[in-house]
Design an enzyme around this catalytic site. Structure first.
Site, PDB file in Angstrom:
ATOM      1  N   CYS A  16      -4.930   2.671  -3.601  1.00 64.26           N
ATOM      2  CA  CYS A  16      -3.765   3.181  -2.871  1.00 64.26           C
ATOM      3  C   CYS A  16      -2.576   2.238  -2.982  1.00 64.26           C
ATOM      4  O   CYS A  16      -1.801   2.084  -2.023  1.00 64.26           O
ATOM      5  CB  CYS A  16      -4.080   3.446  -1.397  1.00 64.26           C
ATOM      6  SG  CYS A  16      -5.314   4.700  -1.170  1.00 64.26           S
ATOM      7  N   GLN A  48      -4.706  -5.315   6.719  1.00 63.06           N
ATOM      8  CA  GLN A  48      -5.665  -6.321   6.256  1.00 63.06           C
ATOM      9  C   GLN A  48      -5.534  -7.597   7.084  1.00 63.06           C
ATOM     10  O   GLN A  48      -6.532  -8.219   7.457  1.00 63.06           O
ATOM     11  CB  GLN A  48      -5.438  -6.644   4.770  1.00 63.06           C
ATOM     12  CG  GLN A  48      -5.619  -5.459   3.835  1.00 63.06           C
ATOM     13  CD  GLN A  48      -7.037  -4.910   3.838  1.00 63.06           C
ATOM     14  OE1 GLN A  48      -8.001  -5.620   4.091  1.00 63.06           O
ATOM     15  NE2 GLN A  48      -7.169  -3.628   3.561  1.00 63.06           N
ATOM     16  N   ASP A  57       2.940  -4.513   8.074  1.00 62.25           N
ATOM     17  CA  ASP A  57       1.727  -3.743   7.849  1.00 62.25           C
ATOM     18  C   ASP A  57       0.568  -4.738   7.937  1.00 62.25           C
ATOM     19  O   ASP A  57       0.312  -5.489   7.004  1.00 62.25           O
ATOM     20  CB  ASP A  57       1.791  -3.068   6.473  1.00 62.25           C
ATOM     21  CG  ASP A  57       0.464  -2.410   6.092  1.00 62.25           C
ATOM     22  OD1 ASP A  57      -0.505  -2.501   6.879  1.00 62.25           O
ATOM     23  OD2 ASP A  57       0.404  -1.820   5.003  1.00 62.25           O
ATOM     24  N   HIS A  70       0.865  -1.175   0.000  1.00 60.64           N
ATOM     25  CA  HIS A  70       0.000   0.000   0.000  1.00 60.64           C
ATOM     26  C   HIS A  70       0.909   1.235   0.000  1.00 60.64           C
ATOM     27  O   HIS A  70       2.017   1.179   0.535  1.00 60.64           O
ATOM     28  CB  HIS A  70      -0.827  -0.066   1.287  1.00 60.64           C
ATOM     29  CG  HIS A  70      -1.910   0.956   1.420  1.00 60.64           C
ATOM     30  ND1 HIS A  70      -1.660   2.249   1.788  1.00 60.64           N
ATOM     31  CD2 HIS A  70      -3.254   0.852   1.265  1.00 60.64           C
ATOM     32  CE1 HIS A  70      -2.811   2.907   1.858  1.00 60.64           C
ATOM     33  NE2 HIS A  70      -3.789   2.085   1.544  1.00 60.64           N
ATOM     34  N   LYS A  74     -10.605  -0.465  10.117  1.00 66.56           N
ATOM     35  CA  LYS A  74     -10.731  -1.699   9.329  1.00 66.56           C
ATOM     36  C   LYS A  74     -11.023  -2.909  10.207  1.00 66.56           C
ATOM     37  O   LYS A  74     -11.463  -3.937   9.723  1.00 66.56           O
ATOM     38  CB  LYS A  74      -9.454  -1.938   8.522  1.00 66.56           C
ATOM     39  CG  LYS A  74      -9.282  -0.908   7.417  1.00 66.56           C
ATOM     40  CD  LYS A  74      -8.090  -1.172   6.535  1.00 66.56           C
ATOM     41  CE  LYS A  74      -7.966  -0.038   5.539  1.00 66.56           C
ATOM     42  NZ  LYS A  74      -6.755  -0.129   4.710  1.00 66.56           N
TER      43      LYS A  74
HETATM   44  C1  LIG Z   1      -5.788   0.549   4.442  1.00 65.58           C
HETATM   45  C2  LIG Z   1      -4.404   0.096   4.389  1.00 65.58           C
HETATM   46  C3  LIG Z   1      -3.361   0.927   4.827  1.00 65.58           C
HETATM   47  C4  LIG Z   1      -3.579   2.333   5.307  1.00 65.58           C
HETATM   48  O1  LIG Z   1      -4.496   2.391   6.348  1.00 65.58           O
HETATM   49  P1  LIG Z   1      -4.977   3.821   6.890  1.00 65.58           P
HETATM   50  O2  LIG Z   1      -6.042   3.484   7.846  1.00 65.58           O
HETATM   51  O3  LIG Z   1      -5.476   4.580   5.703  1.00 65.58           O
HETATM   52  O4  LIG Z   1      -3.797   4.456   7.524  1.00 65.58           O
HETATM   53  C5  LIG Z   1      -2.090   0.433   4.786  1.00 65.58           C
HETATM   54  N1  LIG Z   1      -1.838  -0.813   4.349  1.00 65.58           N
HETATM   55  C6  LIG Z   1      -2.808  -1.638   3.935  1.00 65.58           C
HETATM   56  C7  LIG Z   1      -2.450  -3.014   3.494  1.00 65.58           C
HETATM   57  C8  LIG Z   1      -4.123  -1.207   3.937  1.00 65.58           C
HETATM   58  O5  LIG Z   1      -5.080  -2.029   3.497  1.00 65.58           O
END
Ligand SMILES: *Cc1c(COP(=O)(O)O)cnc(C)c1O
Length: 404
Positions: free
Chosen positions: A363, A202, A199, A122, A225
């Site tokens: 993104c 997800q 990260d 992302h 999320k």
């Molecule tokens: C949504 C997402 C982000 C960013 O999350 P934010 O809540 O916008 O900071 C980063 N990495 C992944 C894999 C995402 O799905």
């Protein structure tokens, strides 16, 4: 045991009609809906227990401080961290990554050092490292996935060396759905002395996380999320590493003693929580992870895997539809293209049927381009989705095909 129809009753928004049709919400990868438990908790606190945290020595402030710190303990339990001092509340995953880049990165990286990321990141886990590259003269290395969007160990190992100081990798791609073997990636990174940032934006929604077992050094995810409020996210860091890092922002709460000559800083996690935090959002997030733990992460994963299987079968039966991201190990994210139809036009028709999907580059422009597209439609699953939702999606796609 996992009664999805009963669980759906916890999410009032799922019963709201959209364009006169039942709400078929398939955009949880962008942001998930919130259960009434989270909304009620925040509502009650605002109505009856609101004050600032860590400040007043009076009843309401003490109560809210307890609730705020209890939320931190819930995250500690959710991630199985060694201590709740390893949980830093931030605005979102993006801020968590920026915090690591700005503090740990500026302190420990120098020209020639390498940061290694995957091709499926992302923008949030790409652009901060790119900015640091331009600032410090470090190198940004990117390991490839294959045409199915699968992780390739040899591609990773080819770029991992003793110049690598940080491996920053997604646990699950928000475009391809690919689940990355983060435990093994971490083990291999540690053999060359590199630190690892996961990260888990997800990943944390769909899979049980145990940071002590993964042994990663940093991990981030976003509240919105994981069925919690927006405006809150989590940065996990191993305590000794956090304790070796300078502050990110300066002001109240993050200090120990202050004189005009010199200020000393508070210990982690407070060192990184300057100013009044997102009090209610943090407490709401505590409630959200508690909701997931009560359902049982394993049960959520099992439900979603069955649905992922079903969705894969149903989508691949549609002529002219190509799913982008066909990894063997994948979660409930389906990016797809329908021949002869711009994703935006498709989404417009789906919306008329009450079906919410996202379109664009999600993104993560580099991976969408690398797979051969400028824009894709994406349907993503949450713990409340059903086979009926998928049937509605498939019916709506077929209907759209008749228009074109
Ligand atoms: C949504 C997402 C982000 C960013 O999350 P934010 O809540 O916008 O900071 C980063 N990495 C992944 C894999 C995402 O799905």
């Amino acid at each position: 045991m996992y009664d999805v129809y009963k669980i759906r009753q916890d999410f009032p928004i799922l019963s709201v009609l959209i364009n006169g049709k039942p709400n078929t919400f398939l955009d949880s990868a962008a942001s998930a809906q919130k259960p009434a438990q989270v909304i009620e908790k925040m509502r009650c606190l605002y109505l009856e227990e609101y004050a600032n945290v860590h400040r007043g020595s009076y009843y309401l402030s003490e109560q809210i401080t307890i609730a705020y710190e209890e939320a931190r303990s819930k995250i500690h339990e959710f991630l199985n961290t060694k201590s709740d001092k390893e949980i830093v509340f931030v605005r979102n995953a993006t801020e968590g990554i920026n915090l690591v880049a700005a503090t740990w990165g500026r302190k420990y990286l120098k020209a020639g050092d390498e940061v290694l990321i995957s091709e499926a990141e992302h923008h949030a886990n790409l652009v901060p490292w790119q900015a640091l590259r331009d600032e410090l003269g470090i190198k940004l290395k990117i390991f490839k996935v294959n045409d199915k969007g699968e992780y390739q160990e040899e591609e990773y190992l080819k770029l991992l060396s003793d110049k690598t100081k940080l491996v920053a990798v997604t646990g699950m791609s928000n475009v391809l759905g690919t689940i990355f073997p983060i435990k093994e990636i971490t083990r291999q990174a540690h053999t060359v002395g590199a630190k690892v940032l996961v990260d888990a934006c997800q990943y944390a929604v769909h899979q049980k996380i145990d940071v002590q077992d993964l042994d990663c050094d940093f991990l981030v995810f976003s509240g919105h999320k994981t069925y919690g409020p927006s405006g809150i996210g989590v940065l996990y860091g191993k305590y000794d590493i956090l304790n070796s890092m300078p502050p990110y922002q300066y002001g109240g709460d993050m200090v120990d003693t202050v004189t005009y000559e010199k200020t000393t800083f508070n210990e982690p996690p407070f060192r990184f929580e300057a100013g009044t935090p997102a009090i209610m959002q943090a407490i709401g997030l505590g409630e959200a992870v508690n909701y997931m733990m009560t359902l049982g992460m394993q049960n959520i994963t099992a439900h979603e895997q069955e649905l992922t299987q079903y969705t894969t079968e149903q989508l691949s039966a549609i002529n002219g539809l190509k799913v982008v991201g066909e990894a063997k190990d994948k979660g409930g994210v389906f990016s797809f293209n329908v021949e002869g139809m711009h994703p935006q036009d498709l989404a417009f028709i789906l919306d008329k049927e009450g079906v919410a999907v996202r379109t664009g580059h999600h993104c993560a422009q580099p991976i969408v381009n690398r797979m051969g597209y400028e824009s894709l439609a994406r349907a993503s699953l949450g713990l409340y989705n059903t086979k009926e939702d998928i049937d509605v999606l498939v019916g709506a796609i077929r209907k759209a095909q008749k228009f074109f």
